[in-house]
Motif scaffolding. Structure first.
Motif, PDB file in Angstrom:
ATOM      1  N   UNK A 363      23.374  78.947  25.298  1.00 13.95           N
ATOM      2  CA  UNK A 363      23.560  80.360  24.921  1.00 13.95           C
ATOM      3  C   UNK A 363      24.128  80.348  23.510  1.00 13.95           C
ATOM      4  N   UNK A 364      24.385  81.266  22.908  1.00 11.96           N
ATOM      5  CA  UNK A 364      24.928  81.367  21.421  1.00 11.96           C
ATOM      6  C   UNK A 364      26.102  81.105  20.939  1.00 11.96           C
ATOM      7  N   UNK A 365      26.690  80.016  21.806  1.00  9.58           N
ATOM      8  CA  UNK A 365      28.162  79.455  21.444  1.00  9.58           C
ATOM      9  C   UNK A 365      27.674  77.974  21.860  1.00  9.58           C
ATOM     10  N   UNK A 386      32.771  84.271  28.270  1.00 12.73           N
ATOM     11  CA  UNK A 386      32.397  83.211  27.154  1.00 12.73           C
ATOM     12  C   UNK A 386      33.469  82.267  27.154  1.00 12.73           C
ATOM     13  N   UNK A 387      33.415  81.673  25.947  1.00 13.75           N
ATOM     14  CA  UNK A 387      34.242  80.553  25.444  1.00 13.75           C
ATOM     15  C   UNK A 387      35.712  81.193  25.223  1.00 13.75           C
ATOM     16  N   UNK A 388      35.923  82.205  24.716  1.00 10.50           N
ATOM     17  CA  UNK A 388      37.228  82.684  24.281  1.00 10.50           C
ATOM     18  C   UNK A 388      37.676  83.482  25.481  1.00 10.50           C
ATOM     19  N   UNK A 389      37.088  83.680  26.549  1.00  7.90           N
ATOM     20  CA  UNK A 389      37.322  84.483  27.875  1.00  7.90           C
ATOM     21  C   UNK A 389      37.681  83.529  29.004  1.00  7.90           C
ATOM     22  N   UNK A 402      26.885  83.928  26.194  1.00  8.69           N
ATOM     23  CA  UNK A 402      27.106  84.599  24.708  1.00  8.69           C
ATOM     24  C   UNK A 402      25.703  84.783  24.314  1.00  8.69           C
ATOM     25  N   UNK A 403      25.479  85.952  23.674  1.00 11.18           N
ATOM     26  CA  UNK A 403      24.491  86.370  22.878  1.00 11.18           C
ATOM     27  C   UNK A 403      24.552  86.965  22.014  1.00 11.18           C
ATOM     28  N   UNK A 404      23.815  87.064  20.784  1.00  4.96           N
ATOM     29  CA  UNK A 404      23.516  88.213  19.815  1.00  4.96           C
ATOM     30  C   UNK A 404      22.011  88.345  19.656  1.00  4.96           C
ATOM     31  N   UNK A 405      21.914  89.632  19.542  1.00  8.61           N
ATOM     32  CA  UNK A 405      20.363  89.938  19.426  1.00  8.61           C
ATOM     33  C   UNK A 405      19.791  89.782  18.061  1.00  8.61           C
ATOM     34  N   UNK A 406      20.378  89.186  17.041  1.00  4.69           N
ATOM     35  CA  UNK A 406      20.031  89.088  15.661  1.00  4.69           C
ATOM     36  C   UNK A 406      20.685  87.845  15.123  1.00  4.69           C
ATOM     37  N   UNK A 416      24.414  87.700  32.185  1.00  5.04           N
ATOM     38  CA  UNK A 416      23.289  86.500  32.484  1.00  5.04           C
ATOM     39  C   UNK A 416      22.429  87.290  33.567  1.00  5.04           C
ATOM     40  N   UNK A 417      21.407  86.621  33.993  1.00  5.34           N
ATOM     41  CA  UNK A 417      20.404  87.119  35.198  1.00  5.34           C
ATOM     42  C   UNK A 417      21.580  87.039  36.440  1.00  5.34           C
ATOM     43  N   UNK A 418      21.644  88.446  36.936  1.00  5.80           N
ATOM     44  CA  UNK A 418      22.224  88.510  38.189  1.00  5.80           C
ATOM     45  C   UNK A 418      21.476  88.706  39.480  1.00  5.80           C
ATOM     46  N   UNK A 419      21.460  88.063  40.415  1.00  3.92           N
ATOM     47  CA  UNK A 419      20.382  88.115  41.286  1.00  3.92           C
ATOM     48  C   UNK A 419      21.010  87.812  43.064  1.00  3.92           C
TER      49      UNK A 419
END
Length: 541
Positions: A363-365, A386-389, A402-406, A416-419
């Motif tokens: 992920x983005x962390x 995420x890491x801080x949660x 964790x994700x950022x779009x840019x 996340x994908x939830x299935x």
């Protein structure tokens, strides 16, 4: 929330592809490879500047985000866009607070300056922050690489071939009875390089594709019109998704087809035109209680809105309330063993499933992605953090979501994908329908409405078929199902087995302020729910 796909179609689909500091480029430039050695040097510049500035932690994201869209209607090409956005985002932890800064100038001086700015922001935040950030540990992985498994890079397919495909799709729909048709191809490539003071240097090459279409039929005498959207799912795949492989589709009752890892867009366009024409003559549904048989192409949206979003930890804690509010699934419910659904309801979160929109290696962390249970045997057992949660749940590691779009956006908790796990016992869709006396068989996503805690909701669909005494007897129109989230999932009485498991998803899922978009998949097999309230959406009050 999916922003009602507003971003994907407003302004001929270009708003959904808009990128900060983006620019139009030639199609050939989409294939230029990144310079990994240069990225490593820029990352080290930021990490060294953060260390010299006294940061407790630093991560760097060097990104090149590529977007392509081809937009058509009937025999016209409405627009073609190739977009690129590139830059560097730096996040630091200092004195127990976060600071973030970014630059579109990929030079050592600009990166060092942005790092110093991030440090200054962190220290300013620390003066007013009442609780220090607690960061779950992550082991550095050194230099590593992950890429979306591809057989055919969609960016490498000539524009001419893509245009011919879409115009051919439109022509087929018109020939089959549509009065109007539009089709669009979205292709995305995120080239992301992550480095952190934990010792990770992670290069990732992520690809996504989607081909939505809409066929419209008009009754010339009355002016009444009906539409049917395509039944494809956006996927984390290459151009091979459009190869119409017969092994990638499922024959379903009522002459319908479900699509898995391969999409036959020509076949679906013809079916869409015929379905839109049939809707004009379909009787309006009689409101009341029905047993619902929901195809994955419909159920994914209910999963997204009433399971995925309410189990985002930042919503649960009230930290996030944009795009339809917080969550009814508060932390005390986990401690109480809250029954979210029947014993057949098992939800899993992941960012690893091949072909899914959310699939990445890290992920983005810099957290290696994995799978974990959210709801087990109907009982709420976990959230997405995420890491801080993570410490807020008593966990010692992040879930890796964790994700950022840019590169210019700060990363934060994204779904996340939830299935819904398939049923354990062998059960086909036809066998499920045989047991239904009075029901509706629903395909495709439609309009929807949710309250501010994801508790009450209403969902439409593309196709509704009436079931009587175990038989699909014909199409009905103007239907929507109303639910209260726990009542709905507790009404789940059957789930088809893994042979029917398919993905749906959101290509433009909005969250945050300022707004960011992400892409996420939701899988399920066809699922039955008993005694669900159906309203007639055409009825005048």
């Amino acid at each position: 929330m999916q922003r009602r796909d507003f971003l994907s179609f407003t302004g001929l689909g270009l708003a959904g592809l808009a990128l900060p500091y983006g620019r139009a480029i030639a199609a050939e430039a989409l294939l230029e490879p990144p310079d990994l050695a240069r990225r490593r040097r820029l990352a080290d510049t930021a990490l060294n500047a953060a260390r010299e500035g006294g940061a407790d932690y630093c991560d760097v994201r060097i990104g090149r985000y590529l977007r392509q869209s081809v937009v058509t209607r009937e025999a016209q090409v409405r627009n073609i866009v190739n977009g690129e956005s590139a830059g560097v985002g730096i996040r630091v932890l200092s004195q127990g607070a976060w600071g973030f800064a970014a630059t579109d100038a990929s030079t050592p001086d600009a990166v060092a300056a942005a790092t110093r700015q991030a440090l200054a922001i962190a220290r300013a935040n620390a003066r007013v922050q009442t609780r220090k950030v607690e960061l779950a540990p992550v082991d550095g992985v050194g230099e590593t690489r992950w890429a979306t498994p591809l057989r055919k890079n969609a960016m490498a397919v000539p524009i001419k071939e893509k245009v011919e495909l879409l115009l051919g799709v439109n022509a087929a729909a018109l020939k089959a009875g549509a009065d109007y048709v539009n089709s669009t191809l979205f292709v995305i490539n995120e080239q992301k390089y992550f480095a952190s003071s934990d010792g990770s240097y992670i290069d990732q090459d992520i690809h996504r594709i989607w081909l939505p279409l809409t066929a419209t039929a008009v009754d010339k005498a009355s002016g009444k019109f009906r539409t049917r959207d395509g039944l494809s799912a956006p996927m984390g795949m290459g151009y091979e998704y459009l190869d119409a492989d017969p092994a990638g589709k499922v024959a379903l009752p009522g002459g319908l087809t479900g699509y898995g890892r391969s999409y036959d867009v020509m076949e679906d366009a013809v079916a869409a035109a015929k379905h839109a024409r049939a809707k004009l003559k379909a009787p309006s549904v009689k409101p009341g209680k029905y047993d619902l048989v929901l195809d994955p192409s419909n159920l994914f949206l209910t999963v997204h809105e009433n399971v995925g979003h309410p189990l985002e930890l930042d919503r649960v804690l009230g930290y996030e309330a944009n795009y339809a509010g917080t969550s009814f699934a508060t932390l005390d419910k986990r401690e109480q063993g809250y029954r979210y659904g029947s014993e057949l309801v098992n939800f899993v979160a992941d960012k690893t499933r091949p072909g899914s929109l959310g699939a990445v290696g890290y992920d983005d962390e810099g957290v290696k992605t994995r799978e974990w249970d959210l709801i087990r045997d109907g009982i709420l057992v976990d959230y997405q953090a995420t890491r801080d949660e993570a410490h807020l749940l008593g966990h010692t590691q992040s879930h890796g979501c964790s994700y950022a779009d840019s590169w210019s956006s700060v990363q934060f908790q994204r779904m996340a994908n939830v299935s819904l796990r398939p049923g354990k016992n062998k059960l086909s869709v036809a066998e499920m329908i045989k047991g239904v006396e009075r029901g509706l068989y629903v395909h495709g996503r439609g309009s929807y409405s949710i309250d501010q805690q994801r508790y009450n909701a209403q969902f439409g669909g593309q196709l509704f078929y009436e079931i009587k005494n175990g038989q699909v007897v014909g199409m009905v129109e103007d239907a929507a199902y109303q639910i209260r989230t726990p009542e709905f999932w507790n009404a789940c009485v059957a789930v088809c087995d893994e042979r029917d498991f398919r993905l749906g998803g959101s290509f433009f899922d909005g969250k945050g302020q300022p707004s960011q978009v992400s892409a996420v998949s939701h899988g399920s097999s066809t699922t039955r729910f008993n005694g669900v309230n159906i309203i007639n959406t055409a009825r005048a009050l």
